[in-house]
Scaffold this motif. Structure first.
Motif, PDB file in Angstrom:
ATOM      1  N   THR A 120       0.828  -1.206   0.000  1.00 20.97           N
ATOM      2  CA  THR A 120       0.000   0.000   0.000  1.00 20.97           C
ATOM      3  C   THR A 120       0.863   1.257   0.000  1.00 20.97           C
ATOM      4  O   THR A 120       0.596   2.206  -0.741  1.00 20.97           O
ATOM      5  N   TYR A 121       1.896   1.254   0.816  1.00 17.40           N
ATOM      6  CA  TYR A 121       2.805   2.402   0.854  1.00 17.40           C
ATOM      7  C   TYR A 121       3.488   2.594  -0.497  1.00 17.40           C
ATOM      8  O   TYR A 121       3.635   3.732  -0.973  1.00 17.40           O
ATOM      9  N   PHE A 124       1.016   4.133  -2.857  1.00 15.76           N
ATOM     10  CA  PHE A 124       0.792   5.533  -2.504  1.00 15.76           C
ATOM     11  C   PHE A 124       1.996   6.390  -2.882  1.00 15.76           C
ATOM     12  O   PHE A 124       1.848   7.467  -3.474  1.00 15.76           O
ATOM     13  N   ASP A 125       3.179   5.919  -2.524  1.00  9.39           N
ATOM     14  CA  ASP A 125       4.406   6.676  -2.770  1.00  9.39           C
ATOM     15  C   ASP A 125       4.670   6.881  -4.260  1.00  9.39           C
ATOM     16  O   ASP A 125       5.138   7.938  -4.673  1.00  9.39           O
ATOM     17  N   ASN A 127       2.312   6.830  -6.557  1.00 12.54           N
ATOM     18  CA  ASN A 127       1.088   7.376  -7.155  1.00 12.54           C
ATOM     19  C   ASN A 127       0.551   6.481  -8.285  1.00 12.54           C
ATOM     20  O   ASN A 127       0.232   6.957  -9.368  1.00 12.54           O
ATOM     21  N   PHE A 139      -3.591   2.330  -4.076  1.00 13.23           N
ATOM     22  CA  PHE A 139      -3.436   2.204  -2.628  1.00 13.23           C
ATOM     23  C   PHE A 139      -4.788   2.148  -1.925  1.00 13.23           C
ATOM     24  O   PHE A 139      -4.931   1.522  -0.879  1.00 13.23           O
TER      25      PHE A 139
END
Length: 177
Positions: A120-121, A124-125, A127, A139
């Motif tokens: 998930t990170y 997110f990181d 995009n 994410f």
């Protein structure tokens, strides 16, 4: 052991409040799936065009429903349980079995939490966006797995503590003192 009973139940009271919030979100997810499916059927049958996003949305919502609802279902003992052997076990054997099941389950949830958090990170990181019918940030699809497994891990740990200190077990709702 009696001194530990009050803080354990106090912690469980707060944990249950969080589990209730997650459960209500899951219920909203069920209603959203129902509404999107009805909308998809109406547009396909009566308007002659298919709303393709409803299939993607339903798949995403089911992940939220499952992982956000699971901690509350565990607390309510609403999960599937095979009690073929536990129904004939004596109290000590039941307590030991409860400890083993909760420990293995807690470790499994912790591992799933850790790896889903990393994924998930990363999403997110970086995009990362899924380019299906709904341009959905990836994410957001894995986030309920992180949240659900974290609270399942906490619930299993609490059940381990309750089994050791109070004498309850995960197989029967009534507490054995």
């Amino acid at each position: 052991m009696e001194k530990l009973k009050k803080p354990i139940y106090q912690f469980e009271k707060y944990l249950l409040k969080v589990e209730n919030i997650l459960f209500y979100i899951a219920i909203v997810g069920v209603l959203a799936v129902l509404i999107s499916m009805i909308y998809g059927i109406i547009t396909r049958e009566f308007l002659g065009s298919s709303a393709l996003w409803t299939n993607d949305f339903s798949g995403y919502a089911i992940i939220y429903i499952i992982f956000l609802g699971a901690p509350k279902i565990l607390k309510l003992r609403g999960h599937v349980m095979v009690d073929l052997f536990t129904s004939i076990m004596k109290k000590k054997s039941l307590k030991l079995n409860s400890l083993i099941v909760c420990t293995i389950s807690a470790i499994t949830c912790l591992l799933l939490f850790y790896y889903s958090f990393l994924v998930t990170y990363n999403y997110f990181d970086n995009n990362i966006v899924m380019l299906n019918n709904i341009p959905w940030p990836k994410f957001a699809l894995t986030l309920p797995i992180v949240i659900g497994t974290l609270f399942l891990f906490i619930r299993f740990c609490l059940e381990i503590v309750k089994t050791i200190t109070i004498g309850t077990n995960i197989f029967h709702e009534e507490e054995q003192t």
